[in-house]
Design an enzyme around this catalytic site. Structure first.
Site, PDB file in Angstrom:
ATOM      1  N   ARG A  80      60.026  53.189  43.449  1.00 31.38           N
ATOM      2  CA  ARG A  80      61.486  53.146  43.496  1.00 31.38           C
ATOM      3  C   ARG A  80      62.146  53.671  42.232  1.00 31.38           C
ATOM      4  O   ARG A  80      63.370  53.821  42.186  1.00 31.38           O
ATOM      5  CB  ARG A  80      61.953  51.722  43.759  1.00 31.38           C
ATOM      6  CG  ARG A  80      61.590  50.713  42.676  1.00 31.38           C
ATOM      7  CD  ARG A  80      62.046  49.332  43.085  1.00 31.38           C
ATOM      8  NE  ARG A  80      61.745  48.331  42.064  1.00 31.38           N
ATOM      9  CZ  ARG A  80      62.032  47.031  42.193  1.00 31.38           C
ATOM     10  NH1 ARG A  80      62.613  46.606  43.304  1.00 31.38           N
ATOM     11  NH2 ARG A  80      61.743  46.177  41.244  1.00 31.38           N
ATOM     12  N   LYS A 194      42.505  43.951  45.171  1.00 34.31           N
ATOM     13  CA  LYS A 194      42.378  42.499  45.074  1.00 34.31           C
ATOM     14  C   LYS A 194      43.568  41.942  44.283  1.00 34.31           C
ATOM     15  O   LYS A 194      44.204  42.717  43.537  1.00 34.31           O
ATOM     16  CB  LYS A 194      41.054  42.126  44.408  1.00 34.31           C
ATOM     17  CG  LYS A 194      41.041  42.316  42.892  1.00 34.31           C
ATOM     18  CD  LYS A 194      39.823  41.677  42.297  1.00 34.31           C
ATOM     19  CE  LYS A 194      39.924  41.640  40.781  1.00 34.31           C
ATOM     20  NZ  LYS A 194      40.822  40.620  40.244  1.00 34.31           N
ATOM     21  N   HIS A 224      36.435  47.005  42.243  1.00 37.18           N
ATOM     22  CA  HIS A 224      35.935  48.074  41.383  1.00 37.18           C
ATOM     23  C   HIS A 224      34.554  47.777  40.810  1.00 37.18           C
ATOM     24  O   HIS A 224      33.837  48.700  40.409  1.00 37.18           O
ATOM     25  CB  HIS A 224      36.935  48.376  40.263  1.00 37.18           C
ATOM     26  CG  HIS A 224      37.044  47.310  39.216  1.00 37.18           C
ATOM     27  ND1 HIS A 224      37.894  46.240  39.343  1.00 37.18           N
ATOM     28  CD2 HIS A 224      36.401  47.150  38.039  1.00 37.18           C
ATOM     29  CE1 HIS A 224      37.779  45.464  38.281  1.00 37.18           C
ATOM     30  NE2 HIS A 224      36.881  45.994  37.468  1.00 37.18           N
ATOM     31  N   LYS A 228      30.481  50.404  40.112  1.00 35.35           N
ATOM     32  CA  LYS A 228      29.771  50.620  38.851  1.00 35.35           C
ATOM     33  C   LYS A 228      28.332  51.071  39.124  1.00 35.35           C
ATOM     34  O   LYS A 228      27.680  50.599  40.052  1.00 35.35           O
ATOM     35  CB  LYS A 228      29.797  49.349  38.003  1.00 35.35           C
ATOM     36  CG  LYS A 228      31.205  48.994  37.518  1.00 35.35           C
ATOM     37  CD  LYS A 228      31.194  47.787  36.627  1.00 35.35           C
ATOM     38  CE  LYS A 228      32.595  47.457  36.127  1.00 35.35           C
ATOM     39  NZ  LYS A 228      33.144  48.523  35.273  1.00 35.35           N
ATOM     40  N   GLU A 262      34.848  37.601  29.463  1.00 34.35           N
ATOM     41  CA  GLU A 262      35.888  38.425  28.865  1.00 34.35           C
ATOM     42  C   GLU A 262      36.268  37.849  27.513  1.00 34.35           C
ATOM     43  O   GLU A 262      36.361  36.627  27.349  1.00 34.35           O
ATOM     44  CB  GLU A 262      37.125  38.475  29.763  1.00 34.35           C
ATOM     45  CG  GLU A 262      36.882  39.073  31.142  1.00 34.35           C
ATOM     46  CD  GLU A 262      38.132  39.023  32.005  1.00 34.35           C
ATOM     47  OE1 GLU A 262      38.837  40.040  32.079  1.00 34.35           O
ATOM     48  OE2 GLU A 262      38.398  37.958  32.596  1.00 34.35           O
ATOM     49  N   ASP A 281      40.411  34.759  40.621  1.00 35.70           N
ATOM     50  CA  ASP A 281      40.504  36.067  39.982  1.00 35.70           C
ATOM     51  C   ASP A 281      39.163  36.784  39.921  1.00 35.70           C
ATOM     52  O   ASP A 281      39.092  37.999  40.127  1.00 35.70           O
ATOM     53  CB  ASP A 281      41.059  35.901  38.562  1.00 35.70           C
ATOM     54  CG  ASP A 281      41.373  37.231  37.895  1.00 35.70           C
ATOM     55  OD1 ASP A 281      41.878  38.142  38.580  1.00 35.70           O
ATOM     56  OD2 ASP A 281      41.111  37.368  36.693  1.00 35.70           O
ATOM     57  N   HIS A 286      34.418  39.489  42.535  1.00 38.32           N
ATOM     58  CA  HIS A 286      33.382  40.107  41.711  1.00 38.32           C
ATOM     59  C   HIS A 286      32.056  39.336  41.752  1.00 38.32           C
ATOM     60  O   HIS A 286      31.008  39.899  42.079  1.00 38.32           O
ATOM     61  CB  HIS A 286      33.841  40.203  40.251  1.00 38.32           C
ATOM     62  CG  HIS A 286      35.075  41.024  40.056  1.00 38.32           C
ATOM     63  ND1 HIS A 286      35.438  42.052  40.899  1.00 38.32           N
ATOM     64  CD2 HIS A 286      36.042  40.980  39.113  1.00 38.32           C
ATOM     65  CE1 HIS A 286      36.560  42.604  40.470  1.00 38.32           C
ATOM     66  NE2 HIS A 286      36.948  41.967  39.395  1.00 38.32           N
ATOM     67  N   LYS A 386      37.633  33.461  30.201  1.00 42.57           N
ATOM     68  CA  LYS A 386      38.414  34.255  29.257  1.00 42.57           C
ATOM     69  C   LYS A 386      38.272  33.677  27.850  1.00 42.57           C
ATOM     70  O   LYS A 386      37.927  32.507  27.686  1.00 42.57           O
ATOM     71  CB  LYS A 386      39.878  34.300  29.686  1.00 42.57           C
ATOM     72  CG  LYS A 386      40.117  35.130  30.948  1.00 42.57           C
ATOM     73  CD  LYS A 386      41.596  35.304  31.229  1.00 42.57           C
ATOM     74  CE  LYS A 386      41.811  36.266  32.395  1.00 42.57           C
ATOM     75  NZ  LYS A 386      41.376  37.644  32.081  1.00 42.57           N
TER      76      LYS A 386
END
Length: 535
Positions: A80, A194, A224, A228, A262, A281, A286, A386
């Site tokens: 937009r 996702k 994704h 890999k 992470e 998440d 994954h 995380k």
């Protein structure tokens, strides 16, 4: 009898004896042509967002650079924001210059690629914008020869999926095109990012909404991680090597760990993440996908439906937990302030747009079992978090110890053999085993045999999005998730989410940023005399 004259020969005698040399490897050229999709147009819905700039634009450029896209390939960005075609091209070029694995940009490739890039401004809820898009795509078909083949990439928040899908159907853009002179029909496919749903009910609702407009074979749910190189190589590693497939079972394998760690926090996405959490998440897509590829049975053929059937069987072997089992077999945590890689990390609850009393988990650890003949009694430990010390994704296999303690007098206990499949960032496979230390006496030390993609093949692995986008254009759904896979994954995780929300699944634990998670996550393995592998 008359014969047609041959064209006059030109060039030297050497030219007539042997064809001219070329710098292109003919073996690689054959592989390239085998992966060449038909001419098509890719429509990116949400084209001005971060995903397009960081991933999609660079992936498409690298595919064009590698010779994997036909010259007719076209891109239409749909969003937009007010923007001209040239401004959108400049936007993509900025992302390619910043994030492409092949830099700097080759002017000749960009010049050719950019000629097929256009921008379409409109609101996703406006039928007129979609009608205009249909006219634009028809014109591109005529001008560039894309033959009615369309790929729609939904690079937008999940809440917009239903509206976009409905508008695609209303504008006549979801159905296959008219039959062409070669007898084939133009195709229409949609890629959905996702997270696919928020829970089982929302995933089923979204599947129904997609099914009202698209056939299942037209829908490509992208994860994704499955693009890999190491994930794809896992099937080759298992089924293509006689050394490993015979020991890929409960007789030789003690346990399996899957880690997705992470170092970053939530990076300013507090409003989004506080409604998602680590289980939704990472684990729902994954981690469970990695588990299915690791544990699946050999498919009848290496085709999409056979592969996805075997992955689904693994998920069906994981039984949903009761609240008491959730408390026994799961741990959830949330990071507090600490140091990661030399930088100060604030507590999760102090992040912008995060509730000060938030119960959202930034760390999750699970013990799962697969009830099958191959894996009975083998625990699968999954963890993600995380603000952990190292960014790493790997599958770690611990083999059973040798049955005879031949060296008990000199070595109290020999560590078990480990096979670690590193998904990122340093893609490769490591095998750890015991060896005698040189010198008098008998000392045993662990040593590693380490295979790394970069050093072994001396080439950069393609980005996962390059692989997945090309597969979708070709029509190969092997690395994409089917609707029943998605729903079964939610059937496994929904009881955990409910037990955590009610408090029956155990308390929320806290861990310092820069640590490997809360202490109860270590206890989850210690009570069975195991320990997490430190990557």
């Amino acid at each position: 009898m008359t014969t047609s004259a041959s064209p006059p020969a030109t060039g030297t005698v050497e030219d007539l004896i042997a064809p001219p040399t070329t710098s292109v490897n003919p073996l690689r050229e054959g592989l390239r042509l085998g992966r060449m999709p038909e001419p098509c147009t890719m429509v990116i819905c949400g084209a001005t967002g971060d995903l397009t700039e960081r991933k999609l634009g660079p992936a498409l450029y690298n595919l064009m650079l590698g010779g994997f896209l036909p010259p007719e390939f076209s891109v239409v960005g749909f969003a937009r924001r007010d923007m001209t075609d040239d401004e959108f091209r400049a936007h993509l070029l900025t992302g390619i210059n910043a994030y492409s694995r092949n830099r700097p940009v080759k002017e000749s490739i960009w010049e050719s690629f950019s000629q097929g890039i256009e921008y379409h401004r409109g609101e996703f809820h406006d039928p007129d914008a979609w009608a205009d898009l249909a006219k634009r795509l028809a014109r591109i078909d005529r001008d560039r020869g894309t033959a009615g083949n369309r790929l729609f990439y939904l690079a937008v928040p999940p809440a917009l999926y239903p509206e976009i899908v409905k508008q695609l159907g209303a504008a006549g853009l979801a159905a296959s095109g008219e039959r062409r002179p070669d007898g084939r029909k133009g195709w229409s496919r949609v890629i959905v990012e996702k997270p696919f749903g928020h829970d089982l009910a929302s995933a089923r609702k979204l599947n129904r909404e997609l099914g009202e407009v698209f056939e299942e074979e037209q829908v490509y749910r992208i994860d994704h991680y499955l693009g890999k190189e190491t994930v794809q190589n896992l099937a080759v590693f298992r089924f293509g090597n006689g050394l490993f497939e015979p020991i890929w079972n409960r007789r030789y394998i003690d346990s399996v760990q899957i880690t997705v760690a992470e170092t970053v926090g939530i990076e300013g996405r507090g409003e989004f993440y506080d409604h998602i959490g680590a289980l939704r998440d990472i684990v729902q897509n994954h981690a469970l996908q990695l588990m299915t590829i690791f544990a699946m049975e050999p498919p009848v053929e290496f085709k999409a439906e056979d592969l996805r059937d075997e992955k689904l069987k693994v998920l069906r072997g994981v039984k949903p937990m009761t609240p008491a089992e959730v408390a026994q077999n799961t741990v959830r945590g949330q990071y507090v302030s600490g140091w990661v890689e030399g930088r100060k990390v604030t507590s999760y609850r102090d992040e912008p747009e995060v509730a000060p009393d938030s119960e959202t988990e930034t760390y999750a650890a699970l013990r799962l079992s697969v009830d099958s003949w191959r894996w009975a009694g083998v625990p699968f430990y999954l963890r993600t978090g995380k603000a952990l010390p190292t960014r790493v994704t790997e599958i770690s296999v611990q083999f059973r110890r040798a049955p005879l303690a031949l060296f008990a007098r000199t070595v109290p206990q020999i560590d078990p053999n480990i096979l670690a499949v590193r998904i990122q960032p340093d893609e490769g496979i490591l095998l750890r085993f015991g060896a005698k230390v040189p010198g008098p006496g008998l000392q045993i030390r662990n040593v590693n045999m380490d295979f790394r993609y970069g050093s072994s093949f001396a080439v950069d692995s393609p980005d996962a999005y390059e692989t997945l986008l090309l597969d979708c254009m070709i029509g190969d759904a092997s690395l994409f998730t089917r609707n029943d896979e998605v729903e079964r994954a939610w059937e496994i995780l929904d009881p955990i989410l409910r037990a955590w929300a009610s408090g029956e699944g155990g308390p929320l634990h806290f861990y310092g940023a820069g640590s490997w998670g809360p202490p109860p996550a270590d206890e989850l393995l210690e009570r069975e005399s195991r320990a997490w592998r430190r990557p």
